[in-house]
Design a protein around this motif. Structure first.
Motif, PDB file in Angstrom:
ATOM      1  N   ALA A  32      27.825  72.655  64.733  1.00  0.00           N
ATOM      2  CA  ALA A  32      27.011  73.383  63.756  1.00  0.00           C
ATOM      3  C   ALA A  32      27.734  74.634  63.265  1.00  0.00           C
ATOM      4  N   ASP A  33      28.398  75.321  64.167  1.00  0.00           N
ATOM      5  CA  ASP A  33      29.168  76.514  63.802  1.00  0.00           C
ATOM      6  C   ASP A  33      30.284  76.148  62.825  1.00  0.00           C
ATOM      7  N   LYS A  34      30.986  75.074  63.121  1.00  0.00           N
ATOM      8  CA  LYS A  34      32.100  74.617  62.281  1.00  0.00           C
ATOM      9  C   LYS A  34      31.625  74.209  60.890  1.00  0.00           C
ATOM     10  N   LEU A  35      30.417  73.636  60.810  1.00  0.00           N
ATOM     11  CA  LEU A  35      29.933  73.072  59.548  1.00  0.00           C
ATOM     12  C   LEU A  35      29.161  74.068  58.693  1.00  0.00           C
ATOM     13  N   GLY A  36      28.979  75.286  59.167  1.00  0.00           N
ATOM     14  CA  GLY A  36      28.362  76.310  58.339  1.00  0.00           C
ATOM     15  C   GLY A  36      26.869  76.486  58.483  1.00  0.00           C
ATOM     16  N   LYS A  62      26.681  81.637  76.729  1.00  0.00           N
ATOM     17  CA  LYS A  62      27.626  80.515  76.802  1.00  0.00           C
ATOM     18  C   LYS A  62      27.957  79.999  75.409  1.00  0.00           C
ATOM     19  N   ILE A  63      26.943  79.816  74.587  1.00  0.00           N
ATOM     20  CA  ILE A  63      27.154  79.321  73.230  1.00  0.00           C
ATOM     21  C   ILE A  63      28.006  80.300  72.433  1.00  0.00           C
ATOM     22  N   ALA A  64      27.726  81.595  72.575  1.00  0.00           N
ATOM     23  CA  ALA A  64      28.490  82.603  71.837  1.00  0.00           C
ATOM     24  C   ALA A  64      29.963  82.574  72.201  1.00  0.00           C
ATOM     25  N   ALA A  65      30.264  82.235  73.456  1.00  0.00           N
ATOM     26  CA  ALA A  65      31.653  82.210  73.897  1.00  0.00           C
ATOM     27  C   ALA A  65      32.443  81.069  73.264  1.00  0.00           C
ATOM     28  N   HIS A  66      31.737  80.061  72.746  1.00  0.00           N
ATOM     29  CA  HIS A  66      32.409  78.886  72.178  1.00  0.00           C
ATOM     30  C   HIS A  66      32.226  78.770  70.672  1.00  0.00           C
ATOM     31  N   THR A  67      31.579  79.738  70.046  1.00  0.00           N
ATOM     32  CA  THR A  67      31.360  79.710  68.603  1.00  0.00           C
ATOM     33  C   THR A  67      31.801  81.040  68.005  1.00  0.00           C
ATOM     34  N   ARG A  68      31.832  81.084  66.674  1.00  0.00           N
ATOM     35  CA  ARG A  68      32.332  82.288  66.007  1.00  0.00           C
ATOM     36  C   ARG A  68      31.313  82.919  65.059  1.00  0.00           C
ATOM     37  N   ASN A  69      30.476  82.114  64.428  1.00  0.00           N
ATOM     38  CA  ASN A  69      29.663  82.628  63.330  1.00  0.00           C
ATOM     39  C   ASN A  69      28.159  82.464  63.495  1.00  0.00           C
ATOM     40  N   VAL A  70      27.717  81.386  64.138  1.00  0.00           N
ATOM     41  CA  VAL A  70      26.273  81.121  64.165  1.00  0.00           C
ATOM     42  C   VAL A  70      25.523  82.197  64.931  1.00  0.00           C
ATOM     43  N   ASP A  71      24.352  82.547  64.408  1.00  0.00           N
ATOM     44  CA  ASP A  71      23.416  83.323  65.203  1.00  0.00           C
ATOM     45  C   ASP A  71      22.824  82.403  66.260  1.00  0.00           C
ATOM     46  N   ILE A  72      22.381  82.981  67.370  1.00  0.00           N
ATOM     47  CA  ILE A  72      21.813  82.202  68.461  1.00  0.00           C
ATOM     48  C   ILE A  72      20.396  82.699  68.707  1.00  0.00           C
ATOM     49  N   LEU A  73      19.435  81.843  68.385  1.00  0.00           N
ATOM     50  CA  LEU A  73      18.024  82.199  68.506  1.00  0.00           C
ATOM     51  C   LEU A  73      17.474  81.708  69.838  1.00  0.00           C
ATOM     52  N   THR A  74      16.729  82.564  70.495  1.00  0.00           N
ATOM     53  CA  THR A  74      15.921  82.102  71.623  1.00  0.00           C
ATOM     54  C   THR A  74      14.551  81.785  71.043  1.00  0.00           C
ATOM     55  N   VAL A 322      23.039  62.192  67.194  1.00  0.00           N
ATOM     56  CA  VAL A 322      22.698  63.582  66.883  1.00  0.00           C
ATOM     57  C   VAL A 322      23.841  64.257  66.148  1.00  0.00           C
ATOM     58  N   LEU A 323      25.055  64.082  66.636  1.00  0.00           N
ATOM     59  CA  LEU A 323      26.221  64.695  65.992  1.00  0.00           C
ATOM     60  C   LEU A 323      26.398  64.162  64.571  1.00  0.00           C
ATOM     61  N   GLU A 324      26.188  62.870  64.389  1.00  0.00           N
ATOM     62  CA  GLU A 324      26.329  62.282  63.061  1.00  0.00           C
ATOM     63  C   GLU A 324      25.294  62.846  62.092  1.00  0.00           C
ATOM     64  N   THR A 325      24.056  63.060  62.582  1.00  0.00           N
ATOM     65  CA  THR A 325      23.021  63.631  61.722  1.00  0.00           C
ATOM     66  C   THR A 325      23.334  65.088  61.385  1.00  0.00           C
ATOM     67  N   ILE A 326      23.802  65.857  62.359  1.00  0.00           N
ATOM     68  CA  ILE A 326      24.203  67.244  62.088  1.00  0.00           C
ATOM     69  C   ILE A 326      25.271  67.281  60.996  1.00  0.00           C
ATOM     70  N   GLN A 327      26.241  66.380  61.091  1.00  0.00           N
ATOM     71  CA  GLN A 327      27.329  66.315  60.108  1.00  0.00           C
ATOM     72  C   GLN A 327      26.797  65.903  58.740  1.00  0.00           C
ATOM     73  N   CYS A 328      25.958  64.878  58.714  1.00  0.00           N
ATOM     74  CA  CYS A 328      25.445  64.369  57.447  1.00  0.00           C
ATOM     75  C   CYS A 328      24.582  65.407  56.731  1.00  0.00           C
ATOM     76  N   ILE A 329      23.746  66.105  57.485  1.00  0.00           N
ATOM     77  CA  ILE A 329      22.918  67.147  56.870  1.00  0.00           C
ATOM     78  C   ILE A 329      23.803  68.225  56.246  1.00  0.00           C
ATOM     79  N   ALA A 330      24.865  68.606  56.966  1.00  0.00           N
ATOM     80  CA  ALA A 330      25.769  69.641  56.450  1.00  0.00           C
ATOM     81  C   ALA A 330      26.450  69.191  55.161  1.00  0.00           C
ATOM     82  N   GLU A 331      26.822  67.935  55.097  1.00  0.00           N
ATOM     83  CA  GLU A 331      27.598  67.444  53.959  1.00  0.00           C
ATOM     84  C   GLU A 331      26.737  67.005  52.780  1.00  0.00           C
TER      85      GLU A 331
END
Length: 348
Positions: A32-36, A62-74, A322-331
């Motif tokens: 999700a971070d990579k795809l914007g 943990k998520i913040a350590a592996h991503t660069r841009n996304v906000d992380i909501l609780t 799930v990954l395919e749907t995340i990608q398809c929604i982004a594109e």
């Protein structure tokens, strides 16, 4: 309108294991971070396979350590389950470790099964939440705080370390009733809501309530955002859509059990119980279909002025799906709605 992915946290089969579940969750966040996507979210639940997330602040770090841009909501943490005198410090630390990308979504708790087994009767949860929230905000805003309330009584103390930003991280309130949305927005909270039954009139009332509350803040409320949660999946055929609807119906038969039903749980697994809502009625509430159909279904959200749509994709699907749907929604979906992140980011 921006997009959020509510990360997979449901363990439908114990043998799958928490280690694999959270590896899946992290992989989704990284993609999700990579795809914007604007943000990803996790929610707090205990003692159940539905939303297996006993430590959302830990997950956010943990998520913040592996991503660069996304906000992380609780979306959300259950305040009545915590002591605000210690939890405030954990929030500050998580905000520091996520480098300001934490959005603290808070709520009163939804499942009577977990709340009552942890010593918080649902009948008290609203009152406890209200006081907990006031205590938390005070501890994050002021250096010396004492309290004499119904659930908290303590002499002056100072939470350390102090928040990096005044008042602590951005805060989001999970609320459903339009009048509650209005009052929370008027207090300066970002809002997360859900139309639930898909009733267009009720949904518009929710959005209008947010706008009224935001407008009353004037300049101070200009950056407040409204997020709406929906279950969604990109299907490749009518048969695929039907299969996903059947998975969703099974998921909600478990969800209803602990959300509105009797709370029958077998060794951590909520039992699937018959639902009053038919699968065809459920279909009208979910965003399941082709990417073009999803664009059409989301258009009213954008027209009403929703800032963020939060999509729950995994209600029984495989990680690859799930990954395919995340990608398809982004594109294929997001380009119809999104603008640059700098224009739509949640602001302090």
């Amino acid at each position: 309108m921006d997009f959020n992915i509510h990360l997979s946290m449901d363990l439908y089969d114990k043998t799958y294991g928490g280690d694999r579940l959270y590896a899946d969750m992290l992989e989704q966040a990284v993609l999700a971070d990579k795809l914007g996507y604007r943000s990803v979210s996790v929610t707090e639940h205990h003692l159940l396979e539905l939303g297996v997330m006993p430590a959302p602040l830990m997950a956010a770090v943990k998520i913040a350590a592996h991503t660069r841009n996304v906000d992380i909501l609780t979306g959300v943490v259950v305040l009545p389950l915590h002591d605000m005198r210690t939890y405030a410090g954990e929030v500050v630390l998580a905000d520091i470790f996520t480098e300001g990308r934490l959005v603290l979504g808070v709520g009163r708790g939804a499942f009577a099964y977990e709340m009552e087994r942890l010593g918080i009767p649902m009948a008290e949860s609203r009152e406890r939440f209200d006081e907990s929230l006031d205590v938390l905000k005070a501890l994050l805003a002021d250096e010396e705080v004492s309290w004499d309330g119904k659930y908290y009584k303590f002499k002056p103390l100072t939470v350390m370390p102090r928040p990096v930003r005044a008042g602590g991280p951005r805060m989001m309130m999970a609320v459903l009733r339009p009048e509650a949305i209005y009052h929370c927005a008027k207090r300066g909270f970002h809002i997360m809501t859900n139309p639930l039954t898909g009733d267009a009139t009720h949904f518009k009332e929710q959005v209008d309530a947010f706008r009224r509350g935001k407008a009353e803040l004037g300049e101070a409320g200009k950056d407040l955002t409204l997020a709406v949660s929906r279950a969604a999946f990109i299907a490749t055929s009518d048969a695929h859509s039907r299969a996903k609807l059947e998975q969703a119906q099974d998921h909600y038969s478990r969800f209803d059990n602990v959300f509105t039903g009797p709370g029958i749980v077998d060794r951590g697994m909520a039992r699937a119980l018959p639902r009053k809502q038919t699968i065809d009625e459920l279909a009208r509430n979910l965003l399941i279909g082709s990417s073009a159909e999803m664009v059409d279904r989301l258009a009213p959200f954008a027209e009403l002025g929703v800032d963020i749509v939060s999509l729950t994709i995994n209600f029984g699907a495989s990680q690859q799906e799930v990954l395919e749907t995340i990608q398809c929604i982004a594109e294929e979906v997001m380009p119809h709605f999104t603008v640059s992140n700098s224009e739509t980011a949640l602001s302090a």
